[in-house]
Scaffold this motif. Structure first.
Motif, PDB file in Angstrom:
ATOM      1  N   ALA A  35       0.832  -1.204   0.000  1.00 27.06           N
ATOM      2  CA  ALA A  35       0.000   0.000   0.000  1.00 27.06           C
ATOM      3  C   ALA A  35       0.869   1.257   0.000  1.00 27.06           C
ATOM      4  O   ALA A  35       0.566   2.238  -0.690  1.00 27.06           O
ATOM      5  N   ILE A  36       1.956   1.212   0.757  1.00 26.69           N
ATOM      6  CA  ILE A  36       2.879   2.345   0.792  1.00 26.69           C
ATOM      7  C   ILE A  36       3.511   2.535  -0.582  1.00 26.69           C
ATOM      8  O   ILE A  36       3.628   3.658  -1.079  1.00 26.69           O
ATOM      9  N   ARG A  37       3.900   1.440  -1.213  1.00 24.21           N
ATOM     10  CA  ARG A  37       4.486   1.498  -2.561  1.00 24.21           C
ATOM     11  C   ARG A  37       3.467   2.052  -3.561  1.00 24.21           C
ATOM     12  O   ARG A  37       3.796   2.884  -4.398  1.00 24.21           O
ATOM     13  N   PHE A  38       2.225   1.581  -3.475  1.00 21.28           N
ATOM     14  CA  PHE A  38       1.162   2.030  -4.370  1.00 21.28           C
ATOM     15  C   PHE A  38       0.951   3.537  -4.232  1.00 21.28           C
ATOM     16  O   PHE A  38       0.891   4.259  -5.229  1.00 21.28           O
ATOM     17  N   GLU A  39       0.887   4.014  -3.010  1.00 20.87           N
ATOM     18  CA  GLU A  39       0.709   5.454  -2.783  1.00 20.87           C
ATOM     19  C   GLU A  39       1.887   6.250  -3.338  1.00 20.87           C
ATOM     20  O   GLU A  39       1.708   7.302  -3.959  1.00 20.87           O
ATOM     21  N   SER A  40       3.088   5.737  -3.140  1.00 23.63           N
ATOM     22  CA  SER A  40       4.286   6.395  -3.671  1.00 23.63           C
ATOM     23  C   SER A  40       4.234   6.464  -5.192  1.00 23.63           C
ATOM     24  O   SER A  40       4.541   7.502  -5.802  1.00 23.63           O
TER      25      SER A  40
END
Length: 65
Positions: A35-40
């Motif tokens: 999720a953090i990667r997706f947001e980034s």
């Protein structure tokens, strides 16, 4: 997972779109590394598009005739 700080060119932009599409099809759990990667990715894509694919607002005086 590779960390994208900023997208520098069209090749990186296309790669970010491809990677983000995987998350769109399988949304990651909130707070997970995915999720953090997706947001980034989304933030990087949005910034690149704002710079390279900007859409000007229409001129209101041209719409009223």
């Amino acid at each position: 997972m590779n960390k994208i700080v900023s997208i520098k060119d069209e090749i990186e932009y296309q790669a970010a779109l491809i990677e983000a599409s995987v998350f769109i099809d399988n949304e990651p759990s909130l707070g997970s590394q995915e999720a953090i990667r997706f947001e980034s990715l989304l933030n990087s894509i949005e910034a690149y598009e704002a710079k390279h694919y900007a859409i000007d607002l229409p001129d209101p005086s041209q719409s009223v005739k």
